[in-house]
Write a protein that holds these residues in place. Sequence first.
Motif: not given
Lengths: 775, 252
Positions: A422-425, A430-438, A696-706, A708-711
């Motif tokens: 889930x984190x990788x996805x 989020x990487x793609x999103x940030x590139x689009x936003x950029x 809550x089980x998935x929220x930390x994964x989403x946050x970390x994934x997002x 990582x992707x955004x950075x």
Amino acid sequence: MKNVWMLTAANLRRNKNQAVIIGLLILISALFLNVGLVMYLRMDDHFDKRAEELNAPHWIAFHEGGPDMERVEFLRQVEEVADVEYDTILFRTMTLTIPSVSASHMVRNIIVPYNESQRMNPPHLLGDSIPLEGNGIYLPYFMAAGVALGTEVNITISEERFVFTLAGVTEEMVFGSIWGSARLYVSEAMFRELKEAYPESIWGLVSARMEDVNDTPLLASRYASEYANRNIWTNSLSYIRDGRTATPLIVAVIIVSFSVILLLVGLCVIRFNIINNIEENTVNIGVQKAMGYRSRQIIAAVLLQLGLVAASGGIAGLLLAQAVFPWVNGIIRNMYGLPWHPLFDVPIMGVSLFGILFTVTAFALIAARRLLKLQPLNALRGGITTHSFRRVWFPLDKTPGRLTVLLGLKQLFHHKKQGAMLGIIIACTSFACLAGAGLHYNFNVNRDEIIRTITGELPDVIFFLHDAEALAGLRERVGNRPEVRRVNVGGSTSAQSTFTINGSYLNFALVQDFIGFAGYELLAGRFPMHDNEIVMGAVAMAERGLRIGDWVYIRNHTDKTDYPYLITGSTQSMNHSGMICVAAMKRLDVNVTFGTLNVVLLPRYDLNEFIASVLETEGDTVASARNMAALSEDEYAAIGGIFSAIAYTVLAAVSCVVSLILYLVIKTSIRRRRRELGIQKALGYTTLQLMNQSAINITPIIAVGAIVGVVGGYFGFNPLFVMFTRGFGIAHANLPVPMGWMVGLCAGLVLLAYAVAMLTAWRIRKVSAYALVTE
Amino acid sequence: MKKSILTTTKLCKTFSHGGIQQHVLKNMDMDIYEGDFTVVMGPSGAGKSTLLYALSGMDKPTLGAISFAGRDISGLSNDRLAVFRRDNCGFVFQQMYLLDNMNILDNVLAAGLLVNRNKKEVVRRAKDLLTRLDLDEMNWRKFPAQVSGGEAQRAAIARALVNTPRIIFADEPTGALNSANGTRVLDALTEINRQGQSIVMVTHDLRCAYRGNRVLYIRDGGIVGECDLGAYVSGDAARHEKLRSFLIGMGW
């Protein structure tokens, strides 16, 4: 084989929801892949094909004043030239608006009388049209596609407004895009009226077709040498094509990259799906093996199941792509300028589908290979131990925090692999999103950096002179005005010139000198200081194995001699492959003169007031002025519109994909945890508490994934931009992505994920404690 | 005079399967008294477990009322019933139903911390209960799959007791255990009942029923017999015979 089909059908029946979600992911990926590939591989061909069908000129040149048949004669004597055509045109910057559709274009328009005998790119009318009479006007496709005939069209020239009615839409190869000039056809009578009203805007247009289009640079060089002492502008069809397709091609690369990201996401989900099914159905698999099914048959059924799902999704995506092309045509219309409806490109559809099916099947095979290791007896006894629970995560007696949070975290750490997937996805999306936003930020919100990156220093205004001899005086007077930051002399032959450098043709920008040159054009080294020095584009240098300090030889076509020039620095621009100054140019053409003055203003002054003031005081010297800031604003707005559409599409696709995947993961998780949830309900946990636990089980994964992707997107955005635009001359970019956008993107993804998780987890209400003991 | 903790009035429970209705509990009126170790017996399909889960708020009655300490719980929503269960009930199941991904101590704490936010107090009570139920510290950090069935069931009893419930519901608590482990579990239940804990236990095992002081026999959705055995005394032959006679009389 019949047995394999039976197993496949059973798998599909049991996993309908997963099949639908995987199918949707493949559909979206196939859609983007097909659109991107068709744009990337077919757009140039389409342009070239239409150019041949419409007999478009390979090369054009403008010159001031009325008819000059001497140029036509000169061109006819060039043996590589196949045909020459001459037109008298009205050529000047004007604002064209179509009030009923709120369209406005500020373009260097060419107004010509309608002439049926025009040989090169004759007026090719698209759809219905009315014969040109009175105030009727034909507009190019990019300006008036979809606008009803008879619609009012306003053209403002020097604050005087002319009202026309739309009589038709033309397909233009050379003058049909926001990138360059637009050709407008009016009636003979109207053209005469305009000519009388604006005699200073009467220009000549010479068009030529070559025997071999590859000889166009040669013609450009010869013409430049022949008419070096006069104010002329030239352009070639290939240069126009490159300009018009540059942005759509960059968009195509972005779309293909995004489709690959989506496919990777789909593959992660397929792996999750296969492993999950093996774990959930271990006993069934044991029964099948005990009955005599071979592992290969069971694996074949899994592959067939996913192959069918991928094929269905892929074919649906490819078909849907055909419906999307009109929309794509709409968003690139201003740049590309041609009606382009590439329906059912079977070879590309075939390659797209094969690529997707091959990738899915290969990936599924790797994931399903664990079935080979599953022995029937082990499977019947419960099979692979999915969770050994050797470690106590977050012991409740020692870890501070709320119970619901701690239970959610326990769950998260007990399913690390699922979390990693889930984190990788999320990181990829989020990487793609940030590139689009950029891209959206740099092309629409704050264009300063992208303009510096792509075009370097752009003059705010260009003044055209009646007489090139008066340039030096004008330069001094305008340069001394308090509003002016910098003045530079523009080319006499054109803003750019084609040179034969080391035997190959390259476009160079002509500048008076490099003193006070701004922008980010110089990447390394220094600007030239002597007449045997030049700066070259970093990409052009890399392609030719050149470095700063190397010598190149530029051909003087008059004396047929190659002159050595030292490369003192590397630059970048999408418009040219290097820059040369007046002194250096004189070595190639002693007669070279310059007829335009480029001016950059200090930021606090009003450009329109400045132009009006110069025209008033220098009326005897200055023939006309071109507001380059407004023109470039229009061009960048068109490019920005395309990248905006891409950014919003990526955002919508990412939201859809993230929602689908979270739905799948949480639904599967709830199904697997029915027993656990039932026990918790029996103990007195409420539905809301359990829903929160799941979210809550998935929220930390989403946050970390997002994060990582955004950075990753933050640091990868500029290198990626350079990679995609390197072919157009960009070697370095420093485009900003605001911190607030990054934080907002992360927060948005986490909120979206939490909302989807809570909505999906709402089905926990159906899990009853009583069912646990009675089932 | 015994005080009733649970009362049912015209309690009915009907299940529908494929349009066919099955009336499992029919107009049942009964009381469960505070401090009693009530045993519910009956043939298979008589409605024992259905009654237990209706009484405990795990399931809702089709008709009729159930009141717990004077409060009607039959109309509560699922979430309110969950809160009711956590505040008032403890459960011991035949299959234990410990959470596989938590160790023994965490299983007890996951129930305890749900009601009491004072972590220190809950941890102390959980450890105390586990010790009292013969589960030493070595077992606390083990996962359910790593302990014996008897140890798991005693951990389940500790979980049921951690919130000091007013009543414990046990559904065939020894059904999945061998004789020795079964006896240890029954000893544990008997011990806590002696300390005043109300227990309702469904069983078809004579050895289990013998531990209760009151035995209800149900058949065809209704209570058809009741036997007052008095307080449990180990090895009391007369008491044993009384129960045997009662059950034979009920057609057991």
